[in-house]
Write a protein that holds these residues in place. Sequence first.
Motif, PDB file in Angstrom:
ATOM      1  N   LYS A 123      -4.903   9.173  21.040  1.00  0.00           N
ATOM      2  CA  LYS A 123      -3.586   9.805  20.947  1.00  0.00           C
ATOM      3  C   LYS A 123      -2.477   8.762  20.998  1.00  0.00           C
ATOM      4  O   LYS A 123      -1.493   8.852  20.248  1.00  0.00           O
ATOM      5  CB  LYS A 123      -3.429  10.839  22.064  1.00  0.00           C
ATOM      6  N   ASN A 124      -2.616   7.782  21.864  1.00  0.00           N
ATOM      7  CA  ASN A 124      -1.601   6.720  21.962  1.00  0.00           C
ATOM      8  C   ASN A 124      -1.506   5.927  20.667  1.00  0.00           C
ATOM      9  O   ASN A 124      -0.407   5.559  20.222  1.00  0.00           O
ATOM     10  CB  ASN A 124      -1.930   5.780  23.121  1.00  0.00           C
ATOM     11  N   LYS A 125      -2.661   5.677  20.058  1.00  0.00           N
ATOM     12  CA  LYS A 125      -2.680   4.940  18.792  1.00  0.00           C
ATOM     13  C   LYS A 125      -1.976   5.740  17.700  1.00  0.00           C
ATOM     14  O   LYS A 125      -1.209   5.194  16.893  1.00  0.00           O
ATOM     15  CB  LYS A 125      -4.128   4.658  18.382  1.00  0.00           C
ATOM     16  N   CYS A 126      -2.215   7.035  17.676  1.00  0.00           N
ATOM     17  CA  CYS A 126      -1.606   7.887  16.656  1.00  0.00           C
ATOM     18  C   CYS A 126      -0.095   7.977  16.860  1.00  0.00           C
ATOM     19  O   CYS A 126       0.669   7.962  15.884  1.00  0.00           O
ATOM     20  CB  CYS A 126      -2.232   9.275  16.689  1.00  0.00           C
ATOM     21  N   VAL A 127       0.346   8.077  18.092  1.00  0.00           N
ATOM     22  CA  VAL A 127       1.782   8.102  18.379  1.00  0.00           C
ATOM     23  C   VAL A 127       2.445   6.842  17.843  1.00  0.00           C
ATOM     24  O   VAL A 127       3.519   6.897  17.224  1.00  0.00           O
ATOM     25  CB  VAL A 127       2.036   8.251  19.893  1.00  0.00           C
ATOM     26  N   LYS A 128       1.805   5.712  18.058  1.00  0.00           N
ATOM     27  CA  LYS A 128       2.344   4.433  17.573  1.00  0.00           C
ATOM     28  C   LYS A 128       2.418   4.412  16.053  1.00  0.00           C
ATOM     29  O   LYS A 128       3.371   3.884  15.464  1.00  0.00           O
ATOM     30  CB  LYS A 128       1.482   3.278  18.073  1.00  0.00           C
ATOM     31  N   PHE A 129       1.420   5.008  15.396  1.00  0.00           N
ATOM     32  CA  PHE A 129       1.403   5.076  13.931  1.00  0.00           C
ATOM     33  C   PHE A 129       2.534   5.956  13.404  1.00  0.00           C
ATOM     34  O   PHE A 129       3.204   5.626  12.418  1.00  0.00           O
ATOM     35  CB  PHE A 129       0.047   5.607  13.456  1.00  0.00           C
ATOM     36  N   LEU A 130       2.762   7.078  14.052  1.00  0.00           N
ATOM     37  CA  LEU A 130       3.758   8.043  13.581  1.00  0.00           C
ATOM     38  C   LEU A 130       5.192   7.648  13.916  1.00  0.00           C
ATOM     39  O   LEU A 130       6.128   8.045  13.207  1.00  0.00           O
ATOM     40  CB  LEU A 130       3.473   9.422  14.194  1.00  0.00           C
ATOM     41  N   GLU A 131       5.372   6.883  14.964  1.00  0.00           N
ATOM     42  CA  GLU A 131       6.704   6.604  15.502  1.00  0.00           C
ATOM     43  C   GLU A 131       7.731   6.106  14.477  1.00  0.00           C
ATOM     44  O   GLU A 131       8.891   6.548  14.495  1.00  0.00           O
ATOM     45  CB  GLU A 131       6.601   5.598  16.650  1.00  0.00           C
ATOM     46  N   PRO A 132       7.390   5.198  13.551  1.00  0.00           N
ATOM     47  CA  PRO A 132       8.420   4.660  12.644  1.00  0.00           C
ATOM     48  C   PRO A 132       8.954   5.650  11.617  1.00  0.00           C
ATOM     49  O   PRO A 132       9.988   5.377  10.996  1.00  0.00           O
ATOM     50  CB  PRO A 132       7.689   3.499  11.943  1.00  0.00           C
ATOM     51  N   TYR A 133       8.277   6.778  11.419  1.00  0.00           N
ATOM     52  CA  TYR A 133       8.639   7.668  10.315  1.00  0.00           C
ATOM     53  C   TYR A 133       9.685   8.697  10.735  1.00  0.00           C
ATOM     54  O   TYR A 133       9.635   9.253  11.825  1.00  0.00           O
ATOM     55  CB  TYR A 133       7.394   8.358   9.771  1.00  0.00           C
ATOM     56  N   HIS A 134      10.620   8.932   9.813  1.00  0.00           N
ATOM     57  CA  HIS A 134      11.727   9.852  10.096  1.00  0.00           C
ATOM     58  C   HIS A 134      11.286  11.301   9.927  1.00  0.00           C
ATOM     59  O   HIS A 134      11.358  12.090  10.860  1.00  0.00           O
ATOM     60  CB  HIS A 134      12.912   9.552   9.172  1.00  0.00           C
ATOM     61  N   ASN A 135      10.828  11.654   8.737  1.00  0.00           N
ATOM     62  CA  ASN A 135      10.272  12.987   8.496  1.00  0.00           C
ATOM     63  C   ASN A 135       8.770  12.873   8.291  1.00  0.00           C
ATOM     64  O   ASN A 135       8.309  12.052   7.496  1.00  0.00           O
ATOM     65  CB  ASN A 135      10.904  13.630   7.261  1.00  0.00           C
ATOM     66  N   ILE A 136       8.019  13.692   9.002  1.00  0.00           N
ATOM     67  CA  ILE A 136       6.565  13.725   8.856  1.00  0.00           C
ATOM     68  C   ILE A 136       6.192  15.089   8.299  1.00  0.00           C
ATOM     69  O   ILE A 136       6.362  16.118   8.957  1.00  0.00           O
ATOM     70  CB  ILE A 136       5.863  13.491  10.206  1.00  0.00           C
ATOM     71  N   PHE A 137       5.719  15.104   7.051  1.00  0.00           N
ATOM     72  CA  PHE A 137       5.281  16.328   6.390  1.00  0.00           C
ATOM     73  C   PHE A 137       3.763  16.410   6.483  1.00  0.00           C
ATOM     74  O   PHE A 137       3.067  15.390   6.424  1.00  0.00           O
ATOM     75  CB  PHE A 137       5.683  16.317   4.917  1.00  0.00           C
ATOM     76  N   THR A 138       3.240  17.613   6.606  1.00  0.00           N
ATOM     77  CA  THR A 138       1.791  17.780   6.594  1.00  0.00           C
ATOM     78  C   THR A 138       1.405  19.045   5.844  1.00  0.00           C
ATOM     79  O   THR A 138       2.124  20.050   5.899  1.00  0.00           O
ATOM     80  CB  THR A 138       1.215  17.832   8.022  1.00  0.00           C
ATOM     81  N   THR A 139       0.291  18.976   5.138  1.00  0.00           N
ATOM     82  CA  THR A 139      -0.264  20.166   4.488  1.00  0.00           C
ATOM     83  C   THR A 139      -1.342  20.795   5.361  1.00  0.00           C
ATOM     84  O   THR A 139      -1.894  21.829   5.008  1.00  0.00           O
ATOM     85  CB  THR A 139      -0.879  19.807   3.119  1.00  0.00           C
ATOM     86  N   ASN A 140      -1.652  20.175   6.494  1.00  0.00           N
ATOM     87  CA  ASN A 140      -2.682  20.688   7.393  1.00  0.00           C
ATOM     88  C   ASN A 140      -2.153  21.860   8.201  1.00  0.00           C
ATOM     89  O   ASN A 140      -0.998  21.861   8.622  1.00  0.00           O
ATOM     90  CB  ASN A 140      -3.142  19.593   8.358  1.00  0.00           C
TER      91      ASN A 140
END
Length: 344
Positions: A123-140
């Motif tokens: 979870k910590n790794k994923c948070v670090k991956f997502l952090e730089p992005y402004h809008n996060i879109f998902t089809t899931n």
Amino acid sequence: MNLLTYNEVFEKLPQTKHLLLGNGFSIACDPVFSYPNLFEYVKKAGISQNAIKVFEYLGTNNFEGVMHLLENSEWVRNRYGLQYQKDAKGSIKRDLQAIKNSLVKAIAESHLAHPGKIEDKKKNKCVKFLEPYHNIFTTNYDLLLYWIAMYGNATLEEHDGFRCSIQEPEAEYLVFHERLGSHKGILFLHGALHIYVQEGEVRKHSWIRSNKTLMELIKEGLESGQYPLFVAEGKPEKKLEQIQNNGYLFYCLGKLERIQQSLVVYGFSLGQSDAHILNAISDNLMLEHLYVSIHGKPSTYHNKQIYQSVSKIQMRRKRWLEKTRSGKELFVHYFDSSTVPVWS
């Protein structure tokens, strides 16, 4: 074709960048998220041919629409005192219950029970991956991204537009009524299991306000008519029709049409069944760079389909530029999905 690494992609990205996630994001976390086709699952559970025809009419994964239509049809039948034909192989009420039961079972078998099933390290790794992005879109439509957003809320600072109800401020659910504006945002392009429509409102289950897990709330909701809002596999025109008929989904797609500069696509196949998303990318004349992840060898059939879809996006953009005489050319870059540090 030489693929970029994710680090090489990240070095090219501007300060404001956006992310589009597909099912590859969830599967990379846990294979349990490799969903079955829910419509096929429901058919095997034993619904009638009449119910199957309803699915085919509304869209083979429009569960929300089908269940609401069956529910309303049963009410009308009772109200008018209509009787079933003697040779009817199934009743509306029985089909509705079978769909509910099979959907609950499918979700239970293809989803983690709670976020505690995911290691904190992941979870910590994923948070670090997502952090730089402004809008996060998902089809899931699974709960994984939402779980991560809640877990890393202090770091991610992502908004989703759901707030407490004005009419029922103490309610266990939250209501969508706030546009994101310039805030960072998470947008579920195809809805999600924890989002539903009730009394004309788009609502979201909240474990904080109810002290129940989201999976418990979803299963309880199915029994009380709170059907999950999600758009899954199916005909592209049916997907778009469902999206256009729901304010939340329409807003999310519109947001994708308005982002600027760069979009990173990870774990998403860009298939023609998602033509509405492909068109949103091509028609967004302020989007200049598209970075697309490739899983495995570039020469595989699956990846060739991605290249073809991207080529169609670029051709449509070119036609727009020729027609409007304004906007930006779309530059496409491909990168190796195995180099993306999402979970490890």
